[in-house]
Design a protein around this motif. Structure first.
Motif, PDB file in Angstrom:
ATOM      1  N   GLY A   1      42.169  31.691  -4.647  1.00 43.76           N
ATOM      2  CA  GLY A   1      42.006  32.761  -3.710  1.00 43.76           C
ATOM      3  C   GLY A   1      41.768  34.078  -4.435  1.00 43.76           C
ATOM      4  O   GLY A   1      41.781  34.151  -5.672  1.00 43.76           O
ATOM      5  N   PRO A   2      41.549  35.114  -3.670  1.00 40.08           N
ATOM      6  CA  PRO A   2      41.298  36.434  -4.260  1.00 40.08           C
ATOM      7  C   PRO A   2      42.567  37.008  -4.898  1.00 40.08           C
ATOM      8  O   PRO A   2      43.681  36.687  -4.504  1.00 40.08           O
ATOM      9  CB  PRO A   2      40.853  37.282  -3.069  1.00 40.08           C
ATOM     10  CG  PRO A   2      41.480  36.615  -1.883  1.00 40.08           C
ATOM     11  CD  PRO A   2      41.508  35.147  -2.212  1.00 40.08           C
ATOM     12  N   VAL A   3      42.352  37.863  -5.871  1.00 40.56           N
ATOM     13  CA  VAL A   3      43.457  38.535  -6.536  1.00 40.56           C
ATOM     14  C   VAL A   3      44.044  39.552  -5.574  1.00 40.56           C
ATOM     15  O   VAL A   3      43.317  40.337  -4.954  1.00 40.56           O
ATOM     16  CB  VAL A   3      42.983  39.246  -7.825  1.00 40.56           C
ATOM     17  CG1 VAL A   3      44.118  40.034  -8.446  1.00 40.56           C
ATOM     18  CG2 VAL A   3      42.423  38.238  -8.800  1.00 40.56           C
ATOM     19  N   LEU A   4      45.360  39.543  -5.431  1.00 40.82           N
ATOM     20  CA  LEU A   4      46.039  40.482  -4.545  1.00 40.82           C
ATOM     21  C   LEU A   4      46.751  41.531  -5.392  1.00 40.82           C
ATOM     22  O   LEU A   4      47.525  41.188  -6.282  1.00 40.82           O
ATOM     23  CB  LEU A   4      47.063  39.757  -3.665  1.00 40.82           C
ATOM     24  CG  LEU A   4      46.504  38.677  -2.754  1.00 40.82           C
ATOM     25  CD1 LEU A   4      47.634  37.951  -2.055  1.00 40.82           C
ATOM     26  CD2 LEU A   4      45.553  39.273  -1.742  1.00 40.82           C
ATOM     27  N   PRO A   5      46.483  42.809  -5.124  1.00 35.67           N
ATOM     28  CA  PRO A   5      47.156  43.855  -5.905  1.00 35.67           C
ATOM     29  C   PRO A   5      48.645  43.905  -5.564  1.00 35.67           C
ATOM     30  O   PRO A   5      49.053  43.627  -4.440  1.00 35.67           O
ATOM     31  CB  PRO A   5      46.455  45.147  -5.468  1.00 35.67           C
ATOM     32  CG  PRO A   5      45.907  44.837  -4.116  1.00 35.67           C
ATOM     33  CD  PRO A   5      45.592  43.359  -4.113  1.00 35.67           C
ATOM     34  N   ILE A   6      49.456  44.250  -6.557  1.00 39.72           N
ATOM     35  CA  ILE A   6      50.893  44.391  -6.362  1.00 39.72           C
ATOM     36  C   ILE A   6      51.178  45.849  -6.072  1.00 39.72           C
ATOM     37  O   ILE A   6      50.775  46.731  -6.822  1.00 39.72           O
ATOM     38  CB  ILE A   6      51.671  43.937  -7.619  1.00 39.72           C
ATOM     39  CG1 ILE A   6      51.434  42.455  -7.870  1.00 39.72           C
ATOM     40  CG2 ILE A   6      53.153  44.220  -7.464  1.00 39.72           C
ATOM     41  CD1 ILE A   6      52.059  41.940  -9.144  1.00 39.72           C
ATOM     42  N   GLU A   7      51.840  46.102  -4.967  1.00 38.13           N
ATOM     43  CA  GLU A   7      52.220  47.462  -4.616  1.00 38.13           C
ATOM     44  C   GLU A   7      53.295  47.945  -5.581  1.00 38.13           C
ATOM     45  O   GLU A   7      54.262  47.227  -5.844  1.00 38.13           O
ATOM     46  CB  GLU A   7      52.769  47.511  -3.187  1.00 38.13           C
ATOM     47  CG  GLU A   7      51.740  47.191  -2.131  1.00 38.13           C
ATOM     48  CD  GLU A   7      50.736  48.310  -1.934  1.00 38.13           C
ATOM     49  OE1 GLU A   7      51.110  49.483  -2.094  1.00 38.13           O
ATOM     50  OE2 GLU A   7      49.576  48.003  -1.640  1.00 38.13           O
ATOM     51  N   GLN A   8      53.132  49.148  -6.101  1.00 43.36           N
ATOM     52  CA  GLN A   8      54.107  49.709  -7.026  1.00 43.36           C
ATOM     53  C   GLN A   8      54.888  50.812  -6.337  1.00 43.36           C
ATOM     54  O   GLN A   8      54.316  51.767  -5.835  1.00 43.36           O
ATOM     55  CB  GLN A   8      53.421  50.274  -8.267  1.00 43.36           C
ATOM     56  CG  GLN A   8      54.412  50.846  -9.251  1.00 43.36           C
ATOM     57  CD  GLN A   8      53.740  51.420 -10.469  1.00 43.36           C
ATOM     58  OE1 GLN A   8      52.542  51.280 -10.658  1.00 43.36           O
ATOM     59  NE2 GLN A   8      54.507  52.078 -11.297  1.00 43.36           N
ATOM     60  N   ALA A   9      56.207  50.656  -6.316  1.00 43.68           N
ATOM     61  CA  ALA A   9      57.049  51.660  -5.682  1.00 43.68           C
ATOM     62  C   ALA A   9      57.931  52.377  -6.693  1.00 43.68           C
ATOM     63  O   ALA A   9      58.498  53.400  -6.395  1.00 43.68           O
ATOM     64  CB  ALA A   9      57.931  50.992  -4.624  1.00 43.68           C
TER      65      ALA A   9
END
Length: 167
Positions: A1-9
């Motif tokens: 599947g497509p690469v999913l970005p990781i949200e940075q908090a």
């Protein structure tokens, strides 16, 4: 599947750990056992890594030279393993504080300014390297890198005399 970005908090934290020969001095106690300075750093920094779930953390080990043991990562388990496997002398016997700060600057310069942090853990003075700590601090100021130093050792006069104030 497509690469999913990781949200940075959280923050982007670089740990720079002194692995010079002087870190073998046994003047700390961890869980009732007398241990060397590096073992104390590994215990305390390891716990710190585990508690920073929202932060990306990287690891620089330094002695005569600094080297990037791990880039910024959310994989705190692997990072902690790399920290625990470090040993005194892995990067040489002396202490290149200035070069270590410069490596952190290079590694963190592309990250958002408000999230960049360096935690420098050392027991000594700058005795090696190309840059003095003062020169490296100028580079850090240019990118607004926050630096926190932790002096390791039993004699306060031996700690960080060449770094001066931290901003």
């Amino acid at each position: 599947g497509p690469v999913l970005p990781i949200e940075q908090a959280g923050r982007d934290i670089m740990l720079a750990v002194d692995t010079s020969q002087s870190m073998l001095e046994q003047d700390f106690e961890v869980k009732g056992q007398v241990v060397d300075r590096l073992s104390a750093v590994q215990a305390i920094a390891g716990q710190f890594i585990e508690e920073r779930e929202q932060d990306r953390i990287g690891l620089i080990l330094f002695g005569d030279i600094p080297f990037l043991q791990s880039p910024l990562t959310f994989d705190h388990t692997s990072l902690n393993i790399l920290l625990q496997e470090a040993f005194a002398g892995i990067a040489g016997g002396r202490t290149a504080i200035g070069d270590s700060i410069a490596m952190a600057v290079k590694t963190l310069q592309e990250q958002p300014a408000e999230s960049r942090v360096l935690i420098l853990l050392t027991d000594g003075e700058n005795t090696s390297g190309q840059l003095t700590p003062a020169q490296a601090l100028e580079l850090a100021k240019e990118i607004e890198l926050k630096i926190y130093t932790i002096g390791i050792g039993s004699d306060p006069k031996d700690r960080l005399s060449q770094i001066g104030s931290i901003f």
